[in-house]
Design a protein around this motif. Structure first.
Motif, PDB file in Angstrom:
ATOM      1  N   SER A  19       0.811  -1.215   0.000  1.00  0.00           N
ATOM      2  CA  SER A  19       0.000   0.000   0.000  1.00  0.00           C
ATOM      3  C   SER A  19       0.842   1.262   0.000  1.00  0.00           C
ATOM      4  CB  SER A  19      -0.946   0.012   1.208  1.00  0.00           C
ATOM      5  OG  SER A  19      -0.188   0.123   2.405  1.00  0.00           O
ATOM      6  N   GLY A  20       2.141   1.119  -0.071  1.00  0.00           N
ATOM      7  CA  GLY A  20       3.000   2.303  -0.160  1.00  0.00           C
ATOM      8  C   GLY A  20       2.711   3.053  -1.444  1.00  0.00           C
ATOM      9  N   CYS A  21       3.023   4.301  -1.444  1.00  0.00           N
ATOM     10  CA  CYS A  21       2.783   5.134  -2.609  1.00  0.00           C
ATOM     11  C   CYS A  21       4.017   5.156  -3.500  1.00  0.00           C
ATOM     12  CB  CYS A  21       2.467   6.557  -2.170  1.00  0.00           C
ATOM     13  SG  CYS A  21       1.000   6.667  -1.141  1.00  0.00           S
ATOM     14  N   ALA A  22       3.777   5.081  -4.789  1.00  0.00           N
ATOM     15  CA  ALA A  22       4.881   5.187  -5.739  1.00  0.00           C
ATOM     16  C   ALA A  22       5.413   6.617  -5.711  1.00  0.00           C
ATOM     17  CB  ALA A  22       4.405   4.826  -7.134  1.00  0.00           C
ATOM     18  N   VAL A  23       6.712   6.735  -5.847  1.00  0.00           N
ATOM     19  CA  VAL A  23       7.371   8.027  -5.902  1.00  0.00           C
ATOM     20  C   VAL A  23       7.844   8.236  -7.332  1.00  0.00           C
ATOM     21  CG1 VAL A  23       9.337   9.376  -5.079  1.00  0.00           C
ATOM     22  CG2 VAL A  23       8.122   7.863  -3.504  1.00  0.00           C
ATOM     23  N   HIS A  24       7.498   9.371  -7.929  1.00  0.00           N
ATOM     24  CA  HIS A  24       7.968   9.666  -9.280  1.00  0.00           C
ATOM     25  C   HIS A  24       8.257  11.153  -9.402  1.00  0.00           C
ATOM     26  CE1 HIS A  24       8.623   9.008 -13.517  1.00  0.00           C
ATOM     27  NE2 HIS A  24       7.973  10.133 -13.729  1.00  0.00           N
ATOM     28  N   TYR A  25       9.397  11.448  -9.988  1.00  0.00           N
ATOM     29  CA  TYR A  25       9.802  12.830 -10.225  1.00  0.00           C
ATOM     30  C   TYR A  25       9.776  13.078 -11.731  1.00  0.00           C
ATOM     31  CZ  TYR A  25      11.270  12.704  -5.386  1.00  0.00           C
ATOM     32  OH  TYR A  25      11.291  12.589  -4.015  1.00  0.00           O
ATOM     33  N   ASN A  26       9.055  14.115 -12.138  1.00  0.00           N
ATOM     34  CA  ASN A  26       8.928  14.447 -13.550  1.00  0.00           C
ATOM     35  C   ASN A  26      10.132  15.239 -14.047  1.00  0.00           C
ATOM     36  OD1 ASN A  26       6.353  13.262 -13.825  1.00  0.00           O
ATOM     37  ND2 ASN A  26       5.415  15.089 -12.942  1.00  0.00           N
ATOM     38  N   ASP A  27      10.375  15.104 -15.339  1.00  0.00           N
ATOM     39  CA  ASP A  27      11.353  15.942 -16.042  1.00  0.00           C
ATOM     40  C   ASP A  27      12.779  15.798 -15.547  1.00  0.00           C
ATOM     41  OD1 ASP A  27       9.246  16.956 -17.586  1.00  0.00           O
ATOM     42  OD2 ASP A  27       8.846  18.535 -16.135  1.00  0.00           O
ATOM     43  N   VAL A  28      13.143  14.646 -15.020  1.00  0.00           N
ATOM     44  CA  VAL A  28      14.528  14.411 -14.599  1.00  0.00           C
ATOM     45  C   VAL A  28      15.114  13.326 -15.501  1.00  0.00           C
ATOM     46  CG1 VAL A  28      13.874  12.760 -12.786  1.00  0.00           C
ATOM     47  CG2 VAL A  28      16.036  13.975 -12.629  1.00  0.00           C
ATOM     48  N   TYR A  29      16.369  13.534 -15.903  1.00  0.00           N
ATOM     49  CA  TYR A  29      17.007  12.592 -16.818  1.00  0.00           C
ATOM     50  C   TYR A  29      18.523  12.686 -16.656  1.00  0.00           C
ATOM     51  CZ  TYR A  29      17.906  16.768 -19.630  1.00  0.00           C
ATOM     52  OH  TYR A  29      18.327  17.995 -20.043  1.00  0.00           O
ATOM     53  N   LEU A  30      19.233  11.763 -17.287  1.00  0.00           N
ATOM     54  CA  LEU A  30      20.693  11.806 -17.340  1.00  0.00           C
ATOM     55  C   LEU A  30      21.114  12.208 -18.740  1.00  0.00           C
ATOM     56  CD1 LEU A  30      21.909   8.583 -15.457  1.00  0.00           C
ATOM     57  CD2 LEU A  30      21.694  10.905 -14.571  1.00  0.00           C
ATOM     58  N   THR A  31      22.119  13.082 -18.834  1.00  0.00           N
ATOM     59  CA  THR A  31      22.676  13.436 -20.130  1.00  0.00           C
ATOM     60  C   THR A  31      23.489  12.255 -20.651  1.00  0.00           C
ATOM     61  OG1 THR A  31      24.731  14.334 -19.223  1.00  0.00           O
ATOM     62  CG2 THR A  31      22.849  15.866 -19.435  1.00  0.00           C
ATOM     63  N   GLN A  32      23.980  12.359 -21.873  1.00  0.00           N
ATOM     64  CA  GLN A  32      24.810  11.290 -22.436  1.00  0.00           C
ATOM     65  C   GLN A  32      26.068  11.071 -21.608  1.00  0.00           C
ATOM     66  OE1 GLN A  32      25.542  12.224 -26.553  1.00  0.00           O
ATOM     67  NE2 GLN A  32      23.580  11.373 -27.200  1.00  0.00           N
ATOM     68  N   ASN A  33      26.535  12.109 -20.910  1.00  0.00           N
ATOM     69  CA  ASN A  33      27.721  12.002 -20.050  1.00  0.00           C
ATOM     70  C   ASN A  33      27.382  11.491 -18.648  1.00  0.00           C
ATOM     71  OD1 ASN A  33      29.208  13.039 -22.140  1.00  0.00           O
ATOM     72  ND2 ASN A  33      29.145  15.132 -21.378  1.00  0.00           N
ATOM     73  N   GLY A  34      26.103  11.187 -18.393  1.00  0.00           N
ATOM     74  CA  GLY A  34      25.699  10.665 -17.092  1.00  0.00           C
ATOM     75  C   GLY A  34      25.414  11.737 -16.050  1.00  0.00           C
ATOM     76  N   ASN A  35      25.281  12.996 -16.482  1.00  0.00           N
ATOM     77  CA  ASN A  35      24.988  14.079 -15.543  1.00  0.00           C
ATOM     78  C   ASN A  35      23.485  14.227 -15.346  1.00  0.00           C
ATOM     79  OD1 ASN A  35      27.724  14.888 -15.192  1.00  0.00           O
ATOM     80  ND2 ASN A  35      27.650  15.820 -17.219  1.00  0.00           N
ATOM     81  N   PRO A  36      23.029  14.293 -14.094  1.00  0.00           N
ATOM     82  CA  PRO A  36      21.592  14.442 -13.838  1.00  0.00           C
ATOM     83  C   PRO A  36      21.116  15.858 -14.179  1.00  0.00           C
ATOM     84  CG  PRO A  36      22.803  14.525 -11.777  1.00  0.00           C
ATOM     85  CD  PRO A  36      23.805  14.240 -12.854  1.00  0.00           C
ATOM     86  N   ARG A  37      19.942  15.939 -14.781  1.00  0.00           N
ATOM     87  CA  ARG A  37      19.381  17.230 -15.160  1.00  0.00           C
ATOM     88  C   ARG A  37      17.874  17.239 -14.924  1.00  0.00           C
ATOM     89  NH1 ARG A  37      23.825  18.701 -14.804  1.00  0.00           N
ATOM     90  NH2 ARG A  37      25.248  19.243 -16.470  1.00  0.00           N
ATOM     91  N   LEU A  38      17.373  18.419 -14.637  1.00  0.00           N
ATOM     92  CA  LEU A  38      15.932  18.678 -14.583  1.00  0.00           C
ATOM     93  C   LEU A  38      15.582  19.532 -15.791  1.00  0.00           C
ATOM     94  CD1 LEU A  38      15.084  19.648 -10.893  1.00  0.00           C
ATOM     95  CD2 LEU A  38      14.067  17.818 -12.218  1.00  0.00           C
ATOM     96  N   LYS A  39      14.482  19.205 -16.475  1.00  0.00           N
ATOM     97  CA  LYS A  39      14.082  20.009 -17.630  1.00  0.00           C
ATOM     98  C   LYS A  39      13.715  21.420 -17.206  1.00  0.00           C
ATOM     99  CE  LYS A  39      12.700  16.255 -20.608  1.00  0.00           C
ATOM    100  NZ  LYS A  39      11.617  15.517 -21.237  1.00  0.00           N
ATOM    101  N   SER A  40      13.085  21.546 -16.056  1.00  0.00           N
ATOM    102  CA  SER A  40      12.747  22.884 -15.560  1.00  0.00           C
ATOM    103  C   SER A  40      13.005  22.929 -14.056  1.00  0.00           C
ATOM    104  CB  SER A  40      11.291  23.233 -15.872  1.00  0.00           C
ATOM    105  OG  SER A  40      10.422  22.303 -15.273  1.00  0.00           O
ATOM    106  N   LEU A  41      13.745  23.928 -13.655  1.00  0.00           N
ATOM    107  CA  LEU A  41      14.107  24.103 -12.249  1.00  0.00           C
ATOM    108  C   LEU A  41      13.125  25.082 -11.622  1.00  0.00           C
ATOM    109  CD1 LEU A  41      16.339  23.230 -10.267  1.00  0.00           C
ATOM    110  CD2 LEU A  41      17.594  25.266 -10.941  1.00  0.00           C
ATOM    111  N   THR A  42      12.329  24.609 -10.671  1.00  0.00           N
ATOM    112  CA  THR A  42      11.343  25.485 -10.034  1.00  0.00           C
ATOM    113  C   THR A  42      12.045  26.468  -9.103  1.00  0.00           C
ATOM    114  OG1 THR A  42      11.032  24.052  -8.112  1.00  0.00           O
ATOM    115  CG2 THR A  42       9.632  23.604 -10.057  1.00  0.00           C
ATOM    116  N   PRO A  43      11.403  27.590  -8.798  1.00  0.00           N
ATOM    117  CA  PRO A  43      11.997  28.535  -7.848  1.00  0.00           C
ATOM    118  C   PRO A  43      12.278  27.896  -6.486  1.00  0.00           C
ATOM    119  CG  PRO A  43      10.197  29.587  -9.026  1.00  0.00           C
ATOM    120  CD  PRO A  43      10.180  28.127  -9.403  1.00  0.00           C
TER     121      PRO A  43
END
Length: 192
Positions: A19-43
């Motif tokens: 019954s735990g809730c799934a955790v999901h973060y939108n717009d996050v990915y790794l670049t080809q070099n393996g660097n984590p990025r967010l498509k949009s950084l909120t304030p």
């Protein structure tokens, strides 16, 4: 009667476990070099990263490179979001731990987070920071907890800032070691 109670208890435990809730973060990915990025950084996220950057620089302003501190703060927030998605994270962490221990998830124990965060930070080849592994309640199967500790280069473990994404299911918790009232952090490994 005993068998019925046992089946009922097993059914309730199964419901609770899943019954735990799934955790999901939108717009996050790794670049080809393996660097984590967010498509949009909120304030809000930018503010949190800036606060951590300031705290990291304050570890020793004469030593710390501000750009390196900013890079560490960025990855400390964004990389756990990527890992949470990759590991199919479930909230709360104790439910996820149960799933991980049952081999229903590939990673997500605090030790997995500590290893992944340390590997990510090591890949940055930091020049003004040292990386430590901290453990609280070592040997206690119900309370033992691991995390990454960051210090200014050449400074002792006890002066560090802990970076703990396990505690909030991929959302970074950080504080100075001495300010964490939940865990009595002890040196385990490092620097390096």
């Amino acid at each position: 009667m005993f068998e019925l109670k046992r089946l009922l208890l097993l059914a309730l435990m199964t419901v609770f476990m899943f019954s735990g809730c799934a955790v999901h973060y939108n717009d996050v990915y790794l670049t080809q070099n393996g660097n984590p990025r967010l498509k949009s950084l909120t304030p809000t996220m930018k503010k949190k990263m800036d606060e951590l950057t300031t705290a990291l620089i304050a570890l020793d302003p004469a030593i710390i490179d501000p750009q390196e501190a900013q890079d560490v703060a960025h990855d400390a927030y964004v990389y756990p979001m990527y890992l949470a998605n990759d590991w199919n994270l479930t909230w709360p962490p104790l439910i996820h731990n149960t799933l991980r221990n049952a081999k229903e998830r590939k990673a997500g124990l605090c030790v997995d987070w500590a290893r992944a965060m340390r590997a990510r930070m090591r890949s940055k080849h930091l020049k003004t920071f040292d990386l430590y592994w901290g453990v609280a309640y070592k040997g206690n199967p119900w309370r033992e907890h691991s995390t990454l500790i960051v210090t200014a280069k050449g400074k002792p473990f006890a002066t560090g800032i802990l970076l703990d994404p396990w505690r909030n299911s991929g959302e970074l918790y950080w504080s100075h070691i001495q300010d964490d009232l939940n865990y009595p952090w002890k040196y385990f490994e490092g620097p390096g």
